[in-house]
Design a protein around this motif. Structure first.
Motif, PDB file in Angstrom:
ATOM      1  N   TRP A   1      45.848 -47.676  20.647  1.00 36.91           N
ATOM      2  CA  TRP A   1      44.964 -48.745  20.201  1.00 36.91           C
ATOM      3  C   TRP A   1      44.900 -49.804  21.283  1.00 36.91           C
ATOM      4  N   ILE A   2      43.733 -50.299  21.516  1.00 37.66           N
ATOM      5  CA  ILE A   2      43.565 -51.460  22.385  1.00 37.66           C
ATOM      6  C   ILE A   2      43.531 -52.659  21.449  1.00 37.66           C
ATOM      7  N   TYR A   3      44.596 -53.447  21.485  1.00 40.97           N
ATOM      8  CA  TYR A   3      44.698 -54.600  20.592  1.00 40.97           C
ATOM      9  C   TYR A   3      43.981 -55.823  21.136  1.00 40.97           C
ATOM     10  N   ARG A   4      43.995 -55.993  22.436  1.00 43.32           N
ATOM     11  CA  ARG A   4      43.364 -57.169  23.044  1.00 43.32           C
ATOM     12  C   ARG A   4      42.713 -56.781  24.364  1.00 43.32           C
ATOM     13  N   LEU A   5      41.596 -57.402  24.628  1.00 44.17           N
ATOM     14  CA  LEU A   5      40.972 -57.366  25.949  1.00 44.17           C
ATOM     15  C   LEU A   5      40.181 -58.653  26.069  1.00 44.17           C
ATOM     16  N   MET A   6      40.629 -59.515  26.952  1.00 44.43           N
ATOM     17  CA  MET A   6      39.924 -60.776  27.144  1.00 44.43           C
ATOM     18  C   MET A   6      39.847 -61.091  28.624  1.00 44.43           C
ATOM     19  N   ILE A   7      38.744 -61.695  28.993  1.00 43.36           N
ATOM     20  CA  ILE A   7      38.538 -62.177  30.352  1.00 43.36           C
ATOM     21  C   ILE A   7      38.331 -63.679  30.261  1.00 43.36           C
ATOM     22  N   ASP A   8      39.024 -64.422  31.130  1.00 42.42           N
ATOM     23  CA  ASP A   8      38.919 -65.876  31.136  1.00 42.42           C
ATOM     24  C   ASP A   8      37.463 -66.301  31.302  1.00 42.42           C
ATOM     25  N   HIS A   9      37.097 -67.372  30.614  1.00 46.65           N
ATOM     26  CA  HIS A   9      35.704 -67.841  30.620  1.00 46.65           C
ATOM     27  C   HIS A   9      35.165 -68.078  32.028  1.00 46.65           C
TER      28      HIS A   9
ATOM     29  N   PHE B   1      43.512 -60.659  30.286  1.00 42.24           N
ATOM     30  CA  PHE B   1      44.695 -60.179  29.581  1.00 42.24           C
ATOM     31  C   PHE B   1      44.275 -59.035  28.675  1.00 42.24           C
ATOM     32  N   LEU B   2      45.167 -58.058  28.521  1.00 43.97           N
ATOM     33  CA  LEU B   2      44.946 -57.012  27.540  1.00 43.97           C
ATOM     34  C   LEU B   2      46.268 -56.550  26.982  1.00 43.97           C
ATOM     35  N   MET B   3      46.188 -55.884  25.845  1.00 44.75           N
ATOM     36  CA  MET B   3      47.391 -55.361  25.207  1.00 44.75           C
ATOM     37  C   MET B   3      47.010 -54.085  24.477  1.00 44.75           C
ATOM     38  N   HIS B   4      47.870 -53.090  24.593  1.00 40.61           N
ATOM     39  CA  HIS B   4      47.649 -51.825  23.897  1.00 40.61           C
ATOM     40  C   HIS B   4      48.944 -51.409  23.206  1.00 40.61           C
ATOM     41  N   ALA B   5      48.838 -50.419  22.330  1.00 45.51           N
ATOM     42  CA  ALA B   5      50.005 -49.914  21.618  1.00 45.51           C
ATOM     43  C   ALA B   5      49.741 -48.488  21.172  1.00 45.51           C
ATOM     44  N   LEU B   6      50.833 -47.767  20.950  1.00 40.95           N
ATOM     45  CA  LEU B   6      50.755 -46.428  20.372  1.00 40.95           C
ATOM     46  C   LEU B   6      50.949 -46.557  18.868  1.00 40.95           C
TER      47      LEU B   6
ATOM     48  N   ALA C   1      42.447 -63.159  19.005  1.00 44.37           N
ATOM     49  CA  ALA C   1      43.637 -64.003  18.895  1.00 44.37           C
ATOM     50  C   ALA C   1      43.916 -64.644  20.253  1.00 44.37           C
ATOM     51  N   SER C   2      44.560 -65.779  20.232  1.00 45.29           N
ATOM     52  CA  SER C   2      44.920 -66.424  21.494  1.00 45.29           C
ATOM     53  C   SER C   2      45.941 -65.569  22.237  1.00 45.29           C
ATOM     54  N   ASN C   3      46.019 -65.767  23.523  1.00 47.09           N
ATOM     55  CA  ASN C   3      46.998 -65.024  24.311  1.00 47.09           C
ATOM     56  C   ASN C   3      48.421 -65.400  23.903  1.00 47.09           C
ATOM     57  N   SER C   4      48.634 -66.650  23.494  1.00 46.74           N
ATOM     58  CA  SER C   4      49.964 -67.050  23.001  1.00 46.74           C
ATOM     59  C   SER C   4      50.344 -66.225  21.776  1.00 46.74           C
ATOM     60  N   GLU C   5      49.413 -66.099  20.824  1.00 42.58           N
ATOM     61  CA  GLU C   5      49.673 -65.287  19.636  1.00 42.58           C
ATOM     62  C   GLU C   5      49.926 -63.831  20.011  1.00 42.58           C
ATOM     63  N   SER C   6      49.162 -63.324  20.963  1.00 45.78           N
ATOM     64  CA  SER C   6      49.312 -61.932  21.389  1.00 45.78           C
ATOM     65  C   SER C   6      50.673 -61.703  22.037  1.00 45.78           C
TER      66      SER C   6
END
Length: 154
Positions: free
Chosen positions: A80-88, A67-72, A36-41
């Protein structure tokens, strides 16, 4: 001989300027269907108090490289690791592995069970290789078309 991972900091996105920087980060075009895009995240995080979005900053420069995002998950008592992205512009330099390792170390300090999980697109071979290299195992579960991978934090 492998190249050592660069050092990264995981930092809360505490200002509108930081959130704008995060929204400007992009994966390569061929990866855009994998995440998902970082905006959506960030919108998801705003609606979900259990989500924690974090900027990935290069330690040497302070530049936001990902950017990354996690949650319990309270039902499973696992992270859970919901997002992990590194800029191109920063991919292929070890920032993804460094961010994953930093996040795993951070999660060990938080309440919740000893497990961590994530979902990955089956076609995202690079991500599957990264996660497997850090101890994640494909479970055979599929949620919303993503393969589920899990590992213990300890």
């Amino acid at each position: 001989m492998s190249t050592p991972c660069p050092s990264v900091l995981l930092v809360a996105l505490s200002s509108a300027e930081e959130q704008a920087q995060c929204r400007a980060l992009r994966v390569r075009d061929e990866q855009s269907d994998f995440i998902a895009s970082n905006s959506e995240s960030l919108e998801q995080a705003a609606d979900s108090p259990w989500c924690e979005p974090l900027a990935v900053r290069a330690l040497h420069s302070g530049e936001m490289v990902g950017f990354l995002m996690h949650a319990l998950d309270p039902d499973e008592n696992s992270r859970w690791i919901y997002r992990l992205m590194i800029d191109h512009q920063h991919q292929g330099r070890g920032y993804g592995r460094a961010a994953l390792r930093a996040l795993l170390a951070y999660l060990q300090q938080l309440p919740g069970g000893p497990g961590v999980a994530l979902g990955v697109a089956p076609e995202n071979i690079g991500a599957r290789r990264l996660y497997a290299g850090e101890g994640f195992v494909e479970t055979g579960e599929v949620i919303d078309g993503e393969l589920i991978m899990r590992r213990m934090l300890v």
